[in-house]
Design an enzyme around this catalytic site. Structure first.
Site, PDB file in Angstrom:
ATOM      1  N   ILE A 145       0.582  -1.146  -0.175  1.00 52.23           N
ATOM      2  CA  ILE A 145       0.231   0.125  -0.005  1.00 52.23           C
ATOM      3  C   ILE A 145       1.186   1.481  -0.160  1.00 52.23           C
ATOM      4  O   ILE A 145       0.300   2.275   0.101  1.00 52.23           O
ATOM      5  CB  ILE A 145      -0.967  -0.052   0.919  1.00 52.23           C
ATOM      6  CG1 ILE A 145      -0.118  -0.117   2.216  1.00 52.23           C
ATOM      7  CG2 ILE A 145      -2.139  -1.465   1.162  1.00 52.23           C
ATOM      8  CD1 ILE A 145      -1.114   0.414   3.746  1.00 52.23           C
ATOM      9  N   GLY A 158       2.607   2.170  10.731  1.00 51.18           N
ATOM     10  CA  GLY A 158       2.057   3.241  10.022  1.00 51.18           C
ATOM     11  C   GLY A 158       1.218   3.909  10.803  1.00 51.18           C
ATOM     12  O   GLY A 158       1.298   5.382  10.483  1.00 51.18           O
ATOM     13  N   GLU A 159       0.261   3.631  12.098  1.00 50.93           N
ATOM     14  CA  GLU A 159      -0.671   4.942  12.645  1.00 50.93           C
ATOM     15  C   GLU A 159      -0.229   5.041  13.777  1.00 50.93           C
ATOM     16  O   GLU A 159      -1.189   6.676  13.734  1.00 50.93           O
ATOM     17  CB  GLU A 159      -1.797   3.510  13.248  1.00 50.93           C
ATOM     18  CG  GLU A 159      -2.206   1.692  12.235  1.00 50.93           C
ATOM     19  CD  GLU A 159      -3.092   2.586  11.427  1.00 50.93           C
ATOM     20  OE1 GLU A 159      -3.736   3.715  11.179  1.00 50.93           O
ATOM     21  OE2 GLU A 159      -3.698   1.666  11.097  1.00 50.93           O
ATOM     22  N   GLN A 185       7.068   6.882   7.036  1.00 49.84           N
ATOM     23  CA  GLN A 185       6.268   6.282   7.998  1.00 49.84           C
ATOM     24  C   GLN A 185       5.329   7.384   8.605  1.00 49.84           C
ATOM     25  O   GLN A 185       4.678   8.140   8.649  1.00 49.84           O
ATOM     26  CB  GLN A 185       5.881   4.936   8.249  1.00 49.84           C
ATOM     27  CG  GLN A 185       5.892   3.537   7.541  1.00 49.84           C
ATOM     28  CD  GLN A 185       4.173   3.490   6.894  1.00 49.84           C
ATOM     29  OE1 GLN A 185       3.759   4.407   6.606  1.00 49.84           O
ATOM     30  NE2 GLN A 185       3.847   2.132   7.643  1.00 49.84           N
ATOM     31  N   LEU A 236      13.325  -2.155  11.417  1.00 49.11           N
ATOM     32  CA  LEU A 236      13.685  -3.299   9.966  1.00 49.11           C
ATOM     33  C   LEU A 236      14.374  -2.035   8.464  1.00 49.11           C
ATOM     34  O   LEU A 236      15.726  -2.868   8.543  1.00 49.11           O
ATOM     35  CB  LEU A 236      12.405  -3.807   9.292  1.00 49.11           C
ATOM     36  CG  LEU A 236      11.360  -4.854  10.514  1.00 49.11           C
ATOM     37  CD1 LEU A 236      11.006  -5.571   9.334  1.00 49.11           C
ATOM     38  CD2 LEU A 236      12.957  -6.005  11.362  1.00 49.11           C
ATOM     39  N   THR A 262       3.904   1.331   1.685  1.00 48.67           N
ATOM     40  CA  THR A 262       4.784   1.428   3.033  1.00 48.67           C
ATOM     41  C   THR A 262       5.869   0.777   2.802  1.00 48.67           C
ATOM     42  O   THR A 262       6.555   1.053   4.045  1.00 48.67           O
ATOM     43  CB  THR A 262       3.511   1.203   4.117  1.00 48.67           C
ATOM     44  OG1 THR A 262       3.424  -0.133   3.722  1.00 48.67           O
ATOM     45  CG2 THR A 262       2.587   1.548   4.413  1.00 48.67           C
TER      46      THR A 262
END
Length: 731
Positions: A482, A688-689, A626, A618, A484
């Site tokens: 998506i 992400g969030e 992000q 990672l 990311t």
């Protein structure tokens, strides 16, 4: 061999994206493909007369190039979804085009199929309807202030309000929670009302679908981030077996939640493709995206905090009213963070959802946490001032060692380090406590901060491994890229676990024929699919039976023993986390500087420091990227974004403003980078969030520090900054 994990590896699909070679759903070209255009309602509630529907369809059918017009009058019967897919997920209970009633502006009323997009667009423009209008309920206040009408169609259409028990399938995430003494204790109290508006996801890629049938097999190219869920829902609506549906979504150009579920236009595209026996392409317009693919609903929150004179919390309350549609469930889980973020002997959290005549809302980046932490963290800033405590010190004083609702320990928590390191990096000790104390070039300057937090989640996932004779190792799962960097970090995990160089490993996604994986959301993909890739990689090494570290070595081994290729092709399934072990949660601290030009009402974010505890990092380049994206998303939420609509009719009006490069602050992003092996064997938690969570609060707190003006409604607009106000800090 150099380890792949921990390196700032470029995105494996990056060159394709920047050169325009990357293929998205709308780029799909199939021989014989025709085009479809939606026709939508212009009223919020009522009924289309059957006579006008028939006349509109006849007019469109006579237009040049038209092949088919799908309406409620000729749509084949569609099935109602199983209860487990609709009772706590934003999937619509009422099948599309199943009746002539209208429940919101923008509801799909017809689909026109023609040989070209221009022909379909023209024909759709000819379709106008006569309505029997009915009074609409457009806000939660409308619903809560009137008796609820009776439900319709056996509960497919529902009215009134309700209080859901938990957030989606997560039974432990209670939306109604009262703990401690019934009565609020005495102490220093702050209590305020906060409001957040409707927000739109506004991804770069418009939602697009290409559907075609080969005998009884349906193939759908769609911009979705839950291909396995879409396969199940689409099969259920159409009344066919799941193995008769294939979903392809190789790349998704942004989503933020809008592409997490099956939307009604996909169902109609599949129905139309079967009717015309040709591939059908449907691309929503930007305007249609506002009414067709979800949004973040409005919230009104009442927050009350009580503390002793030392700033220790004695009571926390957060009560929320939010909205959903009449045809689907969704609750913005605003108060979940308040249940655990700070130690509080007394807790009272509630959520009330009003069913209004508006499109169905859904998850949006940081669902619940983004609007909820805005209110909670601004209230904490108010409490810090009321108790004479530094905002950082107040959060340190109330840090909770365990999850309060369950009493379970955290699998890893470094919130204190985030606060202290962030304060040091930002220079927080130089911040004057009194608002309006900082000024630069005739402009007010303010410093604000807020906490950030988001759950660490993991679900079961499958992973397939195929080893080719040329020494290539291909991992695959029905997950999604998506934007990311999923393909990149999965290849990094695969390379390190197999012991092979990164160039030997490929990760494939975006096909429902691959082993099942959950939706790409809730910041769980790296932990979830990464665990399956790690498991597959370990088994690959065991099956190989000898150590190799280069493609040439592997190629020679496979040439000498061809049967190895078959043994090195297999599928594994990784489970979820230990439900009895520690809980996983990501934490962070945000510090920002704003400039407020009070003469023109402009607020600009100029500097941002973020320190995050998200487990093992990672790929530091992708991780920082992000977080920058999430902060920018939150900046838009704080200062710009709200869906403009006519309060009388529900019609869209005006423009939707988004942050641009000119709004980008100077970033300082860093990570604690301590693995969390309590959640998954890779040691990661999602990133992400959390990037958006707490951002609007930090900005609002900085605006207060700059101006002395406490603003509790989002977005913070030019008008709100110019509006006269009384404050002891006003000069």
């Amino acid at each position: 061999m150099t380890a792949a994990i921990g390196r700032p590896v470029d995105r494996v699909e990056g060159r394709e994206k920047v050169t325009g070679a990357a293929g998205y759903a709308a780029d799909t070209v199939i021989d014989g493909m025709v085009h479809a255009v939606l026709v939508q309602s212009t009223i919020a509630k009522g009924r289309v007369t059957a006579e006008s529907m028939a006349a509109a369809a006849a007019a469109a059918e006579q237009a040049p190039g038209v092949l088919f017009v799908l309406t409620p009058l000729n749509c084949p019967p569609l099935h109602v979804l199983p209860v487990d897919m609709t009772w706590d997920l934003p999937l619509e209970r009422r099948p599309p085009l199943s009746d002539l009633t209208v429940q919101h502006v923008g509801q799909h009323l017809a689909l026109v199929v023609a040989g070209s997009l221009e022909e379909a667009t023209h024909a759709a423009s000819l379709m106008t309807f006569d309505y029997d209008t009915a009074p609409a309920q457009l806000t939660a206040a409308d619903v809560l202030g009137a008796p609820a009408p009776a439900d319709e169609k056996g509960g497919q259409i529902r009215y009134g309000s309700y209080q859901p028990d938990h957030f989606v399938k997560l039974d432990e995430e209670k939306l109604q929670d009262s703990r401690g003494p019934a009565e609020e204790p005495d102490g220093i109290r702050v209590a305020s009302r906060f409001r957040t508006p409707i927000n739109a996801h506004y991804p770069i890629e418009l939602s697009a679908t290409v559907a075609y049938w080969e005998a009884d097999m349906l193939t759908v190219h769609d911009s979705t981030r839950w291909i396995t869920g879409e396969r199940r829902a689409l099969a259920a609506y159409l009344g066919i077996a799941e193995d008769r549906v294939r979903i392809l979504s190789p790349l998704v150009g942004g989503a933020f939640g809008s592409k997490s579920f099956l939307w009604m236009h996909v169902v109609l595209c599949a129905v139309a493709a079967r009717a015309v026996a040709r591939p059908v392409k449907l691309v929503l317009t930007r305007t249609q995206m506002f009414s067709s693919t979800g949004h973040r609903p409005r919230t009104e929150q009442q927050v009350a905090l009580v503390a002793d004179t030392d700033g220790a919390l004695l009571s926390t309350e957060q009560h929320t009213i939010t909205e959903t549609s009449t045809v689907a469930h969704f609750c913005e889980p605003v108060g979940l963070t308040a249940r655990f973020l700070y130690r509080s002997p007394r807790m009272s959290v509630s959520h009330t959802v009003a069913r209004i005549n508006a499109p169905t809302p859904c998850f949006m980046r940081g669902p619940g946490e983004a609007p909820g932490m805005f209110a909670l963290e601004v209230a904490m800033d108010e409490l810090a001032e009321a108790t004479g405590t530094d905002p950082v010190a107040l959060r340190l004083r109330n840090d909770s060692a365990r999850d309060q609702p369950s009493g379970r320990a955290w699998s890893g928590k470094h919130f204190r380090e985030c606060l202290l390191d962030g304060a040091e990096r930002f220079g927080w000790s130089q911040r004057p406590a009194v608002p309006r104390s900082l000024r630069r070039d005739g402009i007010q300057v303010g410093w604000g901060m807020a906490a950030a937090s988001y759950p660490g989640r993991r679900m079961p996932s499958g992973c397939r491994v195929v080893t080719t004779p040329d020494g290539q190792i291909r991992f695959a799962a029905a997950t999604h890229e998506i934007g990311t960097g999923v393909r990149t970090v999965m290849a990094q995990i695969g390379a390190d676990v197999t012991g092979m160089p990164l160039e030997a490993v490929i990760f494939e996604s975006g096909d429902s024929l691959f082993p099942d994986a959950p939706y790409s959301g809730a910041s769980q993909t790296t932990a979830t699919v990464g665990s399956a890739v790690a498991l597959a990689g370990r088994q690959w090494r065991q099956r190989l039976g000898t150590a190799v570290t280069s493609v040439s070595e592997l190629r020679e081994l496979l040439r000498a023993a061809p049967e190895l290729c078959e043994r090195l092709c297999f599928t594994v399934t990784s489970g979820g986390p230990d439900e009895t072990g520690p809980l996983s949660q990501s934490f962070g601290a945000y510090f920002c500087e704003v400039e407020v030009d009070e003469e023109i009402g402009r607020a600009s974010v100029t500097r941002w420091t973020a320190v995050l505890d998200c487990g093992r990092v990672l790929n530091p380049k992708l991780a920082a990227n992000q977080v920058m994206g999430g902060i920018t998303f939150g900046l838009g939420m704080a200062l710009l974004e709200q869906v403009p609509y006519d309060a009388r009719t529900g019609q869209l009006i005006g423009e939707y403003y988004l942050p641009t490069h000119a709004d980008r602050p100077e970033f300082d992003i860093s990570f604690i980078d301590v693995p969390d092996y309590g959640l998954d064997p890779v040691g990661v938690r999602g990133i992400g969030e959390i990037g958006i969570c707490g951002v609007p609060a930090a900005i609002a707190n900085a605006v207060y520090h700059a101006t002395g003006k406490r603003l509790r409604d989002l977005p913070i607009t030019l008008e709100s900054l110019l509006e006269p106000f009384a404050s002891e800090y006003t000069s």
